[in-house]
Design a protein around this motif. Structure first.
Motif, PDB file in Angstrom:
ATOM      1  N   VAL A 191       0.874  -1.156   0.000  1.00 57.15           N
ATOM      2  CA  VAL A 191       0.000   0.000   0.000  1.00 57.15           C
ATOM      3  C   VAL A 191       0.915   1.210   0.000  1.00 57.15           C
ATOM      4  CG1 VAL A 191      -1.709   1.290   1.329  1.00 57.15           C
ATOM      5  CG2 VAL A 191      -1.805  -1.202   1.270  1.00 57.15           C
ATOM      6  N   LYS A 192       0.700   2.121  -0.946  1.00 58.44           N
ATOM      7  CA  LYS A 192       1.576   3.280  -1.042  1.00 58.44           C
ATOM      8  C   LYS A 192       1.341   4.183   0.157  1.00 58.44           C
ATOM      9  CE  LYS A 192       2.979   6.872  -4.277  1.00 58.44           C
ATOM     10  NZ  LYS A 192       3.228   7.927  -3.354  1.00 58.44           N
ATOM     11  N   LYS A 193       2.436   4.423   0.870  1.00 51.41           N
ATOM     12  CA  LYS A 193       2.357   5.349   2.004  1.00 51.41           C
ATOM     13  C   LYS A 193       2.632   6.746   1.485  1.00 51.41           C
ATOM     14  CE  LYS A 193       3.037   2.543   5.894  1.00 51.41           C
ATOM     15  NZ  LYS A 193       2.749   2.774   7.248  1.00 51.41           N
ATOM     16  N   HIS A 194       1.885   7.693   1.987  1.00 50.27           N
ATOM     17  CA  HIS A 194       2.077   9.074   1.572  1.00 50.27           C
ATOM     18  C   HIS A 194       2.917   9.800   2.606  1.00 50.27           C
ATOM     19  CE1 HIS A 194      -0.695   8.799  -1.766  1.00 50.27           C
ATOM     20  NE2 HIS A 194      -1.548   8.175  -0.983  1.00 50.27           N
ATOM     21  N   SER A 195       3.871  10.600   2.122  1.00 47.86           N
ATOM     22  CA  SER A 195       4.675  11.411   3.030  1.00 47.86           C
ATOM     23  C   SER A 195       3.802  12.512   3.618  1.00 47.86           C
ATOM     24  CB  SER A 195       5.855  12.022   2.279  1.00 47.86           C
ATOM     25  OG  SER A 195       5.406  13.014   1.369  1.00 47.86           O
ATOM     26  N   ALA A 196       4.297  13.103   4.685  1.00 44.72           N
ATOM     27  CA  ALA A 196       3.567  14.223   5.291  1.00 44.72           C
ATOM     28  C   ALA A 196       3.409  15.346   4.269  1.00 44.72           C
ATOM     29  CB  ALA A 196       4.304  14.715   6.530  1.00 44.72           C
ATOM     30  N   GLY A 197       4.435  15.523   3.426  1.00 44.11           N
ATOM     31  CA  GLY A 197       4.372  16.548   2.381  1.00 44.11           C
ATOM     32  C   GLY A 197       3.272  16.279   1.383  1.00 44.11           C
ATOM     33  N   GLU A 198       3.104  15.003   0.989  1.00 35.06           N
ATOM     34  CA  GLU A 198       2.040  14.647   0.037  1.00 35.06           C
ATOM     35  C   GLU A 198       0.665  14.882   0.660  1.00 35.06           C
ATOM     36  OE1 GLU A 198       3.345  11.081  -2.812  1.00 35.06           O
ATOM     37  OE2 GLU A 198       3.674  10.662  -0.690  1.00 35.06           O
ATOM     38  N   LEU A 199       0.531  14.529   1.923  1.00 33.18           N
ATOM     39  CA  LEU A 199      -0.753  14.720   2.608  1.00 33.18           C
ATOM     40  C   LEU A 199      -1.096  16.207   2.701  1.00 33.18           C
ATOM     41  CD1 LEU A 199      -0.379  12.036   5.409  1.00 33.18           C
ATOM     42  CD2 LEU A 199      -1.788  11.881   3.334  1.00 33.18           C
ATOM     43  N   ARG A 200      -0.110  17.016   3.069  1.00 31.01           N
ATOM     44  CA  ARG A 200      -0.345  18.462   3.175  1.00 31.01           C
ATOM     45  C   ARG A 200      -0.662  19.052   1.797  1.00 31.01           C
ATOM     46  NH1 ARG A 200       1.409  23.335   5.754  1.00 31.01           N
ATOM     47  NH2 ARG A 200       0.631  24.930   4.359  1.00 31.01           N
ATOM     48  N   LEU A 201       0.078  18.605   0.777  1.00 26.27           N
ATOM     49  CA  LEU A 201      -0.155  19.116  -0.569  1.00 26.27           C
ATOM     50  C   LEU A 201      -1.557  18.747  -1.051  1.00 26.27           C
ATOM     51  CD1 LEU A 201       0.956  20.595  -3.039  1.00 26.27           C
ATOM     52  CD2 LEU A 201       1.838  18.404  -3.846  1.00 26.27           C
ATOM     53  N   HIS A 202      -1.986  17.534  -0.773  1.00 28.28           N
ATOM     54  CA  HIS A 202      -3.336  17.100  -1.152  1.00 28.28           C
ATOM     55  C   HIS A 202      -4.374  18.024  -0.513  1.00 28.28           C
ATOM     56  CE1 HIS A 202      -6.995  14.695  -1.357  1.00 28.28           C
ATOM     57  NE2 HIS A 202      -6.432  14.072  -2.387  1.00 28.28           N
ATOM     58  N   LYS A 203      -4.174  18.342   0.757  1.00 34.35           N
ATOM     59  CA  LYS A 203      -5.075  19.254   1.470  1.00 34.35           C
ATOM     60  C   LYS A 203      -5.047  20.638   0.809  1.00 34.35           C
ATOM     61  CE  LYS A 203      -5.608  21.372   6.074  1.00 34.35           C
ATOM     62  NZ  LYS A 203      -5.461  22.770   5.723  1.00 34.35           N
ATOM     63  N   ASP A 204      -3.830  21.148   0.527  1.00 37.27           N
ATOM     64  CA  ASP A 204      -3.705  22.471  -0.096  1.00 37.27           C
ATOM     65  C   ASP A 204      -4.426  22.521  -1.437  1.00 37.27           C
ATOM     66  OD1 ASP A 204      -2.142  23.254   2.027  1.00 37.27           O
ATOM     67  OD2 ASP A 204      -0.319  23.578   0.847  1.00 37.27           O
ATOM     68  N   ILE A 205      -4.243  21.476  -2.247  1.00 35.76           N
ATOM     69  CA  ILE A 205      -4.853  21.461  -3.582  1.00 35.76           C
ATOM     70  C   ILE A 205      -6.370  21.372  -3.470  1.00 35.76           C
ATOM     71  CG2 ILE A 205      -5.086  20.078  -5.681  1.00 35.76           C
ATOM     72  CD1 ILE A 205      -2.019  19.631  -5.483  1.00 35.76           C
ATOM     73  N   SER A 206      -6.858  20.591  -2.516  1.00 33.81           N
ATOM     74  CA  SER A 206      -8.307  20.468  -2.366  1.00 33.81           C
ATOM     75  C   SER A 206      -8.932  21.783  -1.890  1.00 33.81           C
ATOM     76  CB  SER A 206      -8.660  19.331  -1.410  1.00 33.81           C
ATOM     77  OG  SER A 206      -8.300  19.668  -0.087  1.00 33.81           O
ATOM     78  N   GLU A 207      -8.137  22.641  -1.268  1.00 35.95           N
ATOM     79  CA  GLU A 207      -8.649  23.916  -0.754  1.00 35.95           C
ATOM     80  C   GLU A 207      -8.281  25.110  -1.635  1.00 35.95           C
ATOM     81  OE1 GLU A 207      -7.007  24.091   3.201  1.00 35.95           O
ATOM     82  OE2 GLU A 207      -8.419  22.599   3.956  1.00 35.95           O
ATOM     83  N   LEU A 208      -7.751  24.857  -2.842  1.00 33.21           N
ATOM     84  CA  LEU A 208      -7.358  25.961  -3.718  1.00 33.21           C
ATOM     85  C   LEU A 208      -8.524  26.889  -3.997  1.00 33.21           C
ATOM     86  CD1 LEU A 208      -5.036  24.439  -6.464  1.00 33.21           C
ATOM     87  CD2 LEU A 208      -4.417  26.090  -4.714  1.00 33.21           C
TER      88      LEU A 208
END
Length: 188
Positions: free
Chosen positions: A29-46
Motif C-alpha cells: 500500500v503506497k504510504k504518503h509522506s507528510a508533504g504529500e498529505l499536506r499538498l493534497h489538502k492544499d490542492i483540495s482547498e485551492l
C-alpha cells in the motif's frame, strides 16, 4: 529551531525509505509522506482567480509535480498566458516548492531560463504558507512587477527608467518578437 531541523531530517529519511520501497513482502500500500498529505489538502482547498488554472501532466497519482497557467487580466501582461512548473519536496511545507516559468517572458522578476524571483519561494517561505499563496504571488508579479528585486536587471532598469518603453518591450515580447538580441515566442 533545532527541533525543526530534526523534523525535516526525519521527514527526508521517511521519504527516502518510502521511495526505496522498503517493506516486507505481501500486498503493498503506497504510504504518503507528510508533504504529500499536506499538498493534497492544499490542492483540495485551492481558491484560484479565474485567470489561473492548475493541471497534473503526470496524472492525479503524482500531485508533487504539476503545472499552473496564469493569464493576467490586468497590467502590462494582460492576455498573455504564462505556464509554471511546480516540484514539491516530500518535506513540504518545511521547504518551498521549486517553481520554474516554462514561458520565455520579458519580466524583471523572471530570468530567461525561467527562474522566478519571489520572496516567498526563498527567504520568506514559512510552513504556514501554501500553494494558493504561491500562485497568488506569481499572479501578483504579472500585475505589479517588482523592479527592486530583479533577476532580469535590464528589464528592471527599463521599468524603473522608462515605463512606456517597458510596456512596449512587454507587448513586443508577448506577440512574438525581439527585445534587444533576445527572441520571445508568442504567448498571447
Amino acid at each position: 529551531m533545532i527541533g525543526l531541523f530534526k523534523v525535516k531530517e526525519k521527514q527526508r529519511e521517511q521519504a527516502q525509505n518510502a521511495s526505496r520501497g522498503g517493506g516486507g513482502g505481501g500486498a503493498s500500500v503506497k504510504k504518503h509522506s507528510a508533504g504529500e498529505l499536506r499538498l493534497h489538502k492544499d490542492i483540495s482547498e485551492l481558491n484560484l482567480p479565474s485567470s489561473c488554472t492548475i493541471s497534473f501532466p503526470n496524472g492525479k497519482d503524482d500531485l508533487m509535480n504539476f503545472e499552473v497557467s496564469i493569464k493576467p487580466d490586468d497590467g502590462y501582461y494582460h492576455n498573455g498566458t504564462f505556464a509554471f512548473t511546480f516540484q514539491v519536496s516530500p518535506v513540504y511545507p518545511h521547504e518551498a516548492p521549486k517553481v520554474k516559468c516554462k514561458t520565455k517572458v520579458y519580466h524583471p522578476n523572471i530570468d530567461l531560463e525561467g527562474n522566478v524571483c519571489l520572496n516567498i519561494l526563498r527567504e520568506d517561505w514559512k510552513p504556514v504558507l501554501n500553494i494558493n499563496t504561491v500562485i497568488y504571488g506569481l499572479f501578483h508579479l504579472f500585475t505589479e512587477p517588482n523592479s527592486e528585486d530583479p533577476l532580469n536587471h535590464d528589464a528592471a532598469q527599463v521599468l524603473r527608467d522608462n515605463p512606456k518603453l517597458f510596456e512596449t518591450n512587454v507587448r513586443r515580447a508577448m506577440t512574438g518578437g525581439y527585445v534587444g538580441q533576445t527572441f520571445f515566442p508568442r504567448c498571447i
